[in-house]
Design an enzyme around this catalytic site. Structure first.
Site, PDB file in Angstrom:
ATOM      1  N   PRO A   1      39.808  42.223  45.211  1.00  0.00           N
ATOM      2  CA  PRO A   1      38.893  43.142  45.895  1.00  0.00           C
ATOM      3  C   PRO A   1      37.478  43.076  45.351  1.00  0.00           C
ATOM      4  O   PRO A   1      37.249  42.720  44.191  1.00  0.00           O
ATOM      5  CB  PRO A   1      39.509  44.521  45.619  1.00  0.00           C
ATOM      6  CG  PRO A   1      40.899  44.260  45.177  1.00  0.00           C
ATOM      7  CD  PRO A   1      40.885  42.923  44.512  1.00  0.00           C
ATOM      8  N   CYS A   2      36.520  43.451  46.197  1.00  0.00           N
ATOM      9  CA  CYS A   2      35.131  43.598  45.764  1.00  0.00           C
ATOM     10  C   CYS A   2      34.985  44.999  45.195  1.00  0.00           C
ATOM     11  O   CYS A   2      35.099  45.981  45.919  1.00  0.00           O
ATOM     12  CB  CYS A   2      34.166  43.395  46.929  1.00  0.00           C
ATOM     13  SG  CYS A   2      32.427  43.501  46.449  1.00  0.00           S
ATOM     14  N   GLN A   3      34.769  45.093  43.890  1.00  0.00           N
ATOM     15  CA  GLN A   3      34.679  46.387  43.219  1.00  0.00           C
ATOM     16  C   GLN A   3      33.434  46.422  42.344  1.00  0.00           C
ATOM     17  O   GLN A   3      32.603  45.518  42.386  1.00  0.00           O
ATOM     18  CB  GLN A   3      35.941  46.599  42.368  1.00  0.00           C
ATOM     19  CG  GLN A   3      37.231  46.639  43.186  1.00  0.00           C
ATOM     20  CD  GLN A   3      38.467  46.558  42.316  1.00  0.00           C
ATOM     21  OE1 GLN A   3      38.642  45.606  41.573  1.00  0.00           O
ATOM     22  NE2 GLN A   3      39.322  47.552  42.417  1.00  0.00           N
TER      23      GLN A   3
ATOM     24  N   ASN B   1      36.848  36.277  47.984  1.00  0.00           N
ATOM     25  CA  ASN B   1      36.354  37.646  47.983  1.00  0.00           C
ATOM     26  C   ASN B   1      35.505  37.846  49.232  1.00  0.00           C
ATOM     27  O   ASN B   1      35.225  36.888  49.961  1.00  0.00           O
ATOM     28  CB  ASN B   1      35.541  37.928  46.711  1.00  0.00           C
ATOM     29  CG  ASN B   1      35.536  39.389  46.320  1.00  0.00           C
ATOM     30  OD1 ASN B   1      35.013  40.224  47.048  1.00  0.00           O
ATOM     31  ND2 ASN B   1      36.122  39.709  45.164  1.00  0.00           N
ATOM     32  N   VAL B   2      35.063  39.066  49.459  1.00  0.00           N
ATOM     33  CA  VAL B   2      34.226  39.345  50.627  1.00  0.00           C
ATOM     34  C   VAL B   2      32.837  38.750  50.431  1.00  0.00           C
ATOM     35  O   VAL B   2      32.410  38.489  49.296  1.00  0.00           O
ATOM     36  CB  VAL B   2      34.134  40.861  50.896  1.00  0.00           C
ATOM     37  CG1 VAL B   2      35.507  41.419  51.247  1.00  0.00           C
ATOM     38  CG2 VAL B   2      33.554  41.602  49.704  1.00  0.00           C
TER      39      VAL B   2
END
EC number: 2.1.1.37
Length: 400
Positions: free
Chosen positions: A81-83, A124-125
């Site tokens: 995830p992009c965090q 990832n995004v």
């Protein structure tokens, strides 16, 4: 070199399926898939139904797994995830650098530190390159700094799957890292960085691009990752290369291929359950333009506005990016006019699988029907990774 693979954040197995399509030599020796807050781990169970289980640790929170017990492997893959990737300086006497709790990048970093995989492929995004808004490029800078500190060179590219023949306009950042001790690194180190980005690098070989672009450069102090987190900011472009902290980046244009149209993957004789029925007015509102007065928690009044989006979605173009909320009553769900009935309906689960490049009924393994859409919204576009898998297979065959 054996093509042994460890797949982290595996979902329903998109990376593994893609790599096995690329070459039968790829052998997954371990995977990890765990959905926080879920009593039943449907995605993990779907993966196991296709390939079987490996051990009792594949379906638990990876943060509790001793990374030294992960089987040795030559390729680490994963979509994470992009965090918020900000980090804190180590406390006196602490074990070392740690990021925010729950941020899954650190599980990748820890696995690489323990197992030293020669090759790494991550997804990832696309906004990863620009996040956070308050310090553009910091998050990607932290990731690059971690990889450099572990002895990796890195290539990256933002790929719009539809531009390379897929049925979905899905933009994702792919990261290819490789140990500076590999033969591949030795070859790349002798090359002009511009040539790596344009023609001879991993992504240039997998996704051809036009040759007219400008390279920007920046130096990353990867020996001091907390300072990177505190102050680094840089405008990363959609392609790039990094060696020993020296960054080269450029905006590149794909040599586009004919996309797959939504029309080409539609199912026949779709059941009545998928048609909109009496909810048409609600759908029209959600898809339409609107201006709404709202009040913030502090009492500030403002106008929330959004433009109209296509309703129904064109079936003579690739699909929009599919989200985990696909099929629910919301603005982002695809609605099409069925060419057989001329009526408006949702996409079926099989159509969602086809958009992502999975086999029909891949997720028909006992999970709830709505969760099948969720799994596809979380997945990667399989044919894109298959292309990269072919390039990877050649690279790994050149290693001892």
């Amino acid at each position: 070199m054996e093509k042994t693979v460890c797949e982290l954040f595996a979902g329903v197995g998109g990376f593994r399926l893609a790599l096995e399509r690329a070459s039968s030599d790829f052998q997954t020796v371990w995977f990890s898939q765990w959905e926080p807050g879920k009593t039943k781990q449907w995605a993990h169970d779907c993966y196991v139904q296709h390939w079987g289980d490996i051990d009792e640790f594949t379906g638990v929170d990876i943060s509790i797994v001793d990374k030294h017990n992960v089987p040795d492997h030559n390729l680490l893959v994963g979509g994470f995830p992009c965090q918020d990737y900000s980090v804190a300086r180590p406390l006196p006497g602490s074990a070392g650098l740690e990021g925010k709790k729950g941020v899954l990048w650190w599980q990748i970093r820890d696995t690489l530190e323990a197992k030293h995989a020669p090759f790494v492929l991550l997804e990832n995004v696309d906004r990863l390159l620009k996040s956070p808004a308050s310090q553009r490029g910091r998050d990607f800078g932290v990731i690059l700094a971690c990889l450099a500190a572990l002895g990796y060179a890195v290539e990256w590219r933002v790929v719009n799957a539809a531009e390379y023949g897929a049925a979905q306009r899905r933009r994702r950042t792919f990261i290819f890292a490789y140990s500076t001790n590999t033969r591949y690194a030795e070859r790349m180190n002798r090359q002009n960085p511009e040539h790596i980005i344009s023609s001879i690098g991993f992504f240039a070989r997998s996704f051809p691009i036009e040759q007219n672009f400008v390279v920007n450069e920046e130096m990353l102090n990867f020996q001091d990752i907390p300072t990177v987190s505190e102050s680094f900011s840089f405008e990363f472009k959609n392609a790039g290369y990094m060696l020993n902290g020296q960054i080269y980046t450029a905006n590149v244009k794909p040599i586009e291929e004919e996309p797959t149209l939504l029309r080409d993957i539609l199912a026949k004789n779709v059941a009545e359950d998928y048609y909109l029925g009496d909810k048409l007015e609600k759908w029209e509102y959600l898809k339409g333009a609107k201006k709404i007065e709202r009040t913030s928690k502090t009492g500030h009044r403002y106008i929330f506005s959004e433009g109209a989006i296509a309703f129904p979605d064109s079936i003579d173009a690739p699909a929009r990016t599919m989200l985990t909320s696909e099929s629910s009553l919301n603005r982002s769900t695809h609605v099409i006019r069925d060419p057989e009935t001329n009526r408006l309906r949702l996409l079926t689960q099989v159509e969602a699988e086809r958009i992502q490049g999975f086999d029909d009924n891949w997720t028909d393994t006992g999970m709830p029907q709505k969760f099948r859409y969720f799994c596809m919204g979380n997945a990667l576009v399989v044919p894109m990774v298959t292309r990269m898998g072919r390039t990877l297979s050649t690279i790994m065959e050149g290693e001892p």
